[in-house]
Motif scaffolding. Structure first.
Motif, PDB file in Angstrom:
ATOM      1  N   GLU A  22       0.828  -1.206   0.000  1.00  0.00           N
ATOM      2  CA  GLU A  22       0.000   0.000   0.000  1.00  0.00           C
ATOM      3  C   GLU A  22       0.861   1.255   0.000  1.00  0.00           C
ATOM      4  O   GLU A  22       0.508   2.252  -0.628  1.00  0.00           O
ATOM      5  N   LYS A 116      -1.588  -1.951  -8.257  1.00  0.00           N
ATOM      6  CA  LYS A 116      -2.932  -2.002  -7.673  1.00  0.00           C
ATOM      7  C   LYS A 116      -3.551  -3.386  -7.899  1.00  0.00           C
ATOM      8  O   LYS A 116      -4.167  -3.955  -6.989  1.00  0.00           O
ATOM      9  N   GLN A 117      -3.367  -3.949  -9.090  1.00  0.00           N
ATOM     10  CA  GLN A 117      -3.884  -5.288  -9.380  1.00  0.00           C
ATOM     11  C   GLN A 117      -3.198  -6.335  -8.512  1.00  0.00           C
ATOM     12  O   GLN A 117      -3.855  -7.258  -8.015  1.00  0.00           O
ATOM     13  N   GLN A 120      -4.730  -6.219  -5.104  1.00  0.00           N
ATOM     14  CA  GLN A 120      -6.074  -6.816  -5.111  1.00  0.00           C
ATOM     15  C   GLN A 120      -6.008  -8.340  -5.166  1.00  0.00           C
ATOM     16  O   GLN A 120      -6.741  -9.035  -4.450  1.00  0.00           O
ATOM     17  N   ARG A 123      -4.933  -9.663  -1.805  1.00  0.00           N
ATOM     18  CA  ARG A 123      -6.032  -9.591  -0.826  1.00  0.00           C
ATOM     19  C   ARG A 123      -7.036 -10.706  -1.056  1.00  0.00           C
ATOM     20  O   ARG A 123      -7.526 -11.313  -0.107  1.00  0.00           O
ATOM     21  N   GLN A 124      -7.345 -10.975  -2.322  1.00  0.00           N
ATOM     22  CA  GLN A 124      -8.287 -12.052  -2.636  1.00  0.00           C
ATOM     23  C   GLN A 124      -7.747 -13.392  -2.144  1.00  0.00           C
ATOM     24  O   GLN A 124      -8.480 -14.189  -1.568  1.00  0.00           O
TER      25      GLN A 124
END
Length: 133
Positions: A22, A116-117, A120, A123-124
């Motif tokens: 982040e 950013k991908q 994500q 996180r998934q």
């Protein structure tokens, strides 16, 4: 007595509680913000503000270059692109050419969007593993 600035407190807390991924995303966004500020200042013929904004964007790119994990083969390619983006900022600053700022911005935007991908996807995966517990 100092008055607390809620926005500054929020920013400080978000930096202190963010993951390394982040934080990298924040650096990319900050770099893009400063490039945009440089373009605006150039359009307003504010050379001092343009230069300050370019220097801030360059400082972020330098930080990204310094913290790049060179143990991965892709790192060398990233380093070359960071150096190119940095050179576009220098040239754009000297020549007052917003197209050169746009070139730097395009490179940083690609890195930001890819990063950013990655965040994500991680996180998934993280939340998928939580469901299995």
């Amino acid at each position: 007595m100092a008055i607390n600035n809620p926005y500054a407190t929020y920013q400080n807390n978000s930096v202190n509680t963010s993951t390394p991924g982040e934080l990298t995303l924040m650096l990319y966004n900050g770099c893009l913000k400063f490039i945009l500020q440089a373009k605006r200042a150039m359009n307003d013929n504010n050379i001092e503000e343009k230069n300050k904004a370019v220097q801030k964007a360059q400082a972020i790119i330098s930080e990204l270059m310094l913290t790049l994990d060179k143990s991965y083969p892709v790192s060398q390619n990233m380093l070359v692109l960071y150096e190119f983006a940095n050179s576009r900022l220098v040239d754009g600053n000297i020549k007052n050419d917003s197209a050169l700022f746009d070139e730097a911005s395009a490179i940083i935007t690609e890195f930001r969007d890819t990063w950013k991908q990655v965040i994500q996807i991680n996180r998934q995966k993280q939340y998928a593993n939580v469901d299995e517990i």
